[in-house]
Design a protein around this motif. Structure first.
Motif, mmCIF file in Angstrom:
data_model
loop_
_atom_site.group_PDB
_atom_site.id
_atom_site.type_symbol
_atom_site.label_atom_id
_atom_site.label_comp_id
_atom_site.label_asym_id
_atom_site.label_seq_id
_atom_site.Cartn_x
_atom_site.Cartn_y
_atom_site.Cartn_z
ATOM 1 N N THR A 154 0.872 -1.316 -0.034
ATOM 2 C CA THR A 154 -0.177 0.048 -0.052
ATOM 3 C C THR A 154 1.087 1.191 0.008
ATOM 4 O OG1 THR A 154 -0.069 0.177 2.134
ATOM 5 C CG2 THR A 154 -1.771 -1.184 1.329
ATOM 6 N N PRO A 155 0.260 2.391 -0.468
ATOM 7 C CA PRO A 155 1.001 3.569 -0.287
ATOM 8 C C PRO A 155 1.594 3.973 0.964
ATOM 9 C CG PRO A 155 -0.896 4.038 -1.611
ATOM 10 C CD PRO A 155 -1.158 2.738 -0.990
ATOM 11 N N GLU A 156 0.824 3.518 2.065
ATOM 12 C CA GLU A 156 1.461 3.835 3.466
ATOM 13 C C GLU A 156 2.443 2.777 3.833
ATOM 14 O OE1 GLU A 156 -2.637 4.972 3.074
ATOM 15 O OE2 GLU A 156 -1.884 3.066 2.706
ATOM 16 N N SER A 157 2.661 1.618 3.192
ATOM 17 C CA SER A 157 3.655 0.919 3.459
ATOM 18 C C SER A 157 4.949 1.112 2.658
ATOM 19 C CB SER A 157 3.334 -0.740 3.238
ATOM 20 O OG SER A 157 3.097 -0.898 1.723
ATOM 21 N N LEU A 158 4.739 1.756 1.393
ATOM 22 C CA LEU A 158 5.832 2.218 0.539
ATOM 23 C C LEU A 158 6.498 3.137 1.092
ATOM 24 C CD1 LEU A 158 4.307 1.480 -3.348
ATOM 25 C CD2 LEU A 158 5.787 0.162 -1.971
ATOM 26 N N TYR A 159 5.760 4.153 1.588
ATOM 27 C CA TYR A 159 6.482 5.295 2.083
ATOM 28 C C TYR A 159 7.370 5.312 3.197
ATOM 29 C CZ TYR A 159 6.836 10.449 3.567
ATOM 30 O OH TYR A 159 7.361 11.670 3.664
ATOM 31 N N GLY A 160 8.776 5.216 2.821
ATOM 32 C CA GLY A 160 9.698 5.134 3.791
ATOM 33 C C GLY A 160 10.155 3.741 4.156
ATOM 34 N N PHE A 161 9.513 2.954 3.050
ATOM 35 C CA PHE A 161 9.857 1.404 3.157
ATOM 36 C C PHE A 161 9.401 0.707 4.566
ATOM 37 C CE2 PHE A 161 13.520 2.527 0.196
ATOM 38 C CZ PHE A 161 12.928 2.046 -1.018
ATOM 39 N N THR A 162 8.210 1.372 4.961
ATOM 40 C CA THR A 162 7.847 0.650 6.225
ATOM 41 C C THR A 162 7.239 -0.763 5.996
ATOM 42 O OG1 THR A 162 5.471 1.690 5.673
ATOM 43 C CG2 THR A 162 7.143 2.838 7.109
ATOM 44 N N PHE A 163 6.901 -1.187 4.900
ATOM 45 C CA PHE A 163 6.582 -2.714 4.616
ATOM 46 C C PHE A 163 7.699 -3.683 5.337
ATOM 47 C CE2 PHE A 163 8.870 -1.699 0.830
ATOM 48 C CZ PHE A 163 9.356 -3.117 0.611
ATOM 49 N N LEU A 164 8.945 -3.122 5.194
ATOM 50 C CA LEU A 164 9.845 -4.050 5.694
ATOM 51 C C LEU A 164 9.666 -4.362 6.983
ATOM 52 C CD1 LEU A 164 12.782 -2.028 3.932
ATOM 53 C CD2 LEU A 164 12.092 -4.178 3.399
ATOM 54 N N PHE A 165 9.102 -3.722 7.868
ATOM 55 C CA PHE A 165 9.155 -3.942 9.317
ATOM 56 C C PHE A 165 7.840 -4.546 9.635
ATOM 57 C CE2 PHE A 165 11.361 0.218 8.620
ATOM 58 C CZ PHE A 165 12.607 -0.301 8.994
ATOM 59 N N ARG A 166 7.047 -4.942 8.628
ATOM 60 C CA ARG A 166 5.836 -5.908 8.897
ATOM 61 C C ARG A 166 6.290 -7.310 8.840
ATOM 62 N NH1 ARG A 166 0.990 -3.737 5.069
ATOM 63 N NH2 ARG A 166 1.149 -1.529 6.049
ATOM 64 N N LYS A 167 5.603 -7.778 9.884
ATOM 65 C CA LYS A 167 5.982 -9.213 10.379
ATOM 66 C C LYS A 167 5.939 -10.246 9.062
ATOM 67 C CE LYS A 167 7.376 -8.418 14.367
ATOM 68 N NZ LYS A 167 9.011 -8.486 14.592
ATOM 69 N N GLU A 168 4.619 -10.062 8.437
ATOM 70 C CA GLU A 168 4.448 -11.074 7.298
ATOM 71 C C GLU A 168 5.422 -11.000 6.116
ATOM 72 O OE1 GLU A 168 2.533 -8.381 8.077
ATOM 73 O OE2 GLU A 168 1.363 -7.801 6.373
ATOM 74 N N TRP A 169 5.903 -9.635 5.929
ATOM 75 C CA TRP A 169 6.833 -9.504 4.917
ATOM 76 C C TRP A 169 8.394 -10.178 5.381
ATOM 77 C CZ3 TRP A 169 11.803 -7.482 3.587
ATOM 78 C CH2 TRP A 169 12.039 -7.588 2.455
ATOM 79 N N GLN A 170 8.815 -10.047 6.575
ATOM 80 C CA GLN A 170 10.030 -10.561 7.085
ATOM 81 C C GLN A 170 9.604 -12.126 7.123
ATOM 82 O OE1 GLN A 170 10.734 -8.773 11.037
ATOM 83 N NE2 GLN A 170 10.480 -6.648 10.297
ATOM 84 N N ALA A 171 8.474 -12.775 7.322
ATOM 85 C CA ALA A 171 8.458 -14.202 7.530
ATOM 86 C C ALA A 171 8.509 -14.769 6.252
ATOM 87 C CB ALA A 171 7.088 -14.272 8.168
ATOM 88 N N THR A 172 8.156 -14.207 5.168
ATOM 89 C CA THR A 172 8.046 -14.651 4.002
ATOM 90 C C THR A 172 9.199 -14.065 3.064
ATOM 91 O OG1 THR A 172 6.631 -12.998 3.110
ATOM 92 C CG2 THR A 172 5.547 -15.099 3.968
ATOM 93 N N TRP A 173 10.103 -13.505 3.524
ATOM 94 C CA TRP A 173 11.195 -12.833 2.590
ATOM 95 C C TRP A 173 12.430 -12.891 3.095
ATOM 96 C CZ3 TRP A 173 12.107 -11.577 -2.230
ATOM 97 C CH2 TRP A 173 10.913 -11.310 -2.994
#
Length: 389
Positions: free
Chosen positions: A192-211
């Motif tokens: 989402t735009p919120e997760s792209l701004y500042g690469f905040t999606f990197l700190f989401r647990k589902e992204w870390q768990a699958t990447w």
């Protein structure tokens, strides 16, 4: 993604991008990054069995020597980059976004540099990462240690290698499935735009768990070991000979790689999208395993003479030079992304032209700097390690 790191003047375009099949499918192509893991462990396996044929037995000391060589190769250039990032780059310029981007990077490298040199930074996302993209080097190094120990243990019994590789795939699928399902995470990772701004999606647990975790990248190790073993022991045999075999090879490769990517893009942007925890867990647990299998099969097929135009391009002489520069280019490319965003004086107009021009600038500058890094750091260190180790 980096184009949305700082302010944009047309946020509606960014908002609408998550409903566009093209945009979501392009972002989903990030999974093809697994190609680097597959090639890494494919070559590691081939080199291991080549050593085994010469020496008849690979000792634990030989394995440790290979691990040390890997560590020196990864670390020699990274130390220089960390030093520049933490002490020098921050003073290059100033501006509206300079402190926000480069200042935060300098602080993180001053505090978290040790996680990079120990190759454990892919477990420290919550604390912030120095050189964000180097999580992949940590995952690669960890998997290299595991892979070499597996090869050493199974060198006299090939059945063990197949059993262990199958076990690695099972561990990744099972762990990812239950982790995503237990935490009720969404279907894959929605950018989402919120997760792209500042690469905040990197700190989401589902992204870390699958990447970024070691477990989530076991597929690259497992398929690399298996196909590397088959090539090492049957490289003089041609498996894919019939025309029907060629058709099946193309179909399986395209479906397992691009098919999973396009399915992800279609499903996330369709009216049938569902946030069912178990569907999300099922997809998240098998997507990477299937895609990495397709990548591995493609590499193996090209060594069997398949691939046509793509194979010819990969064997084109200039590609050898670009391949030599690729590691250095990868190391420095994220720095140029940050500098480009930090130098902006006004909000950017988010558009395909902006993205294309930034990619072109980044590719040129990264490879230019990689020439210097490779010639004066990577190649000399490689020669030294080969001489003394």
């Amino acid at each position: 993604m980096s184009s949305a790191l700082v302010a944009v003047s047309n946020p509606q375009t960014v908002e609408k991008s998550i409903t566009s099949f093209t945009s979501v499918a392009l972002i989903s192509h990030l999974i093809l990054f697994q190609t680097f893991f597959v090639i890494s462990f494919f070559l590691t396996t081939i080199n291991f069995y080549s050593h085994l044929r010469r020496a008849h037995y690979v000792t634990l000391e030989d394995v440790l020597r290979k691990i040390v060589k890997r560590y020196i190769r990864f670390t020699s250039a990274q130390v220089i980059l960390i030093a520049l990032q933490s002490r020098w780059f921050v003073h290059l310029s100033r501006g509206l976004f300079w402190e926000q981007v480069m200042g935060s990077e300098a602080r993180l490298c001053s505090e978290m540099w040790w996680t990079n040199l120990l190759y454990i930074n892919n477990f420290f996302f919550d604390h912030g990462l120095c050189l964000l993209h180097t999580w992949s080097l940590s995952a690669d190094f960890q998997l290299t240690v595991i892979g070499l120990l597996i090869l050493w243990w199974t060198q006299k019994n090939s059945k063990r290698l197949f059993l262990v590789s199958g076990g690695l795939l099972l561990v990744q699928v099972t762990w990812t499935f239950f982790y995503l399902g237990w935490n009720n995470f969404e279907f894959g990772t929605l950018y989402t735009p919120e997760s792209l701004y500042g690469f905040t999606f990197l700190f989401r647990k589902e992204w870390q768990a699958t990447w970024t975790t070691t477990v989530s990248n076991l597929a690259g190790l497992a398929w690399g070991l298996l196909f590397g073993y088959i090539y090492s022991h049957r490289q003089n045999n041609t498996f894919i000979t019939k025309k029907s075999d060629h058709i099946w090879w193309y179909a399986i490769v395209l479906i397992s790689t691009f098919g999973t990517i396009f399915f992800s893009g279609y499903y996330k942007t369709s009216d049938y999208y569902s946030s069912s925890r178990w569907f999300a867990a099922s997809y998240g647990s098998i997507e990477k395993v299937v895609c990495v299998f397709g990548i591995s099969l493609f590499i193996f097929g090209t060594l069997q003479g398949l691939g046509g135009f793509v194979r010819n391009v990969l064997e084109w002489a200039p590609m050898h030079t670009l391949g030599t520069l690729s590691f250095g280019a990868y190391l420095v490319h994220f720095v140029f992304l940050n500098i480009d965003n930090a130098l902006k004086r006004n909000p950017s107009y988010f558009s395909p032209y902006l993205i294309t021009s930034e990619i072109f600038k980044n590719v040129v500058m990264s490879n230019f700097c990689s020439v210097i890094l490779t010639a004066f750091v990577l190649m000399p260190m490689e020669n030294l390690t080969n001489k003394f180790l």
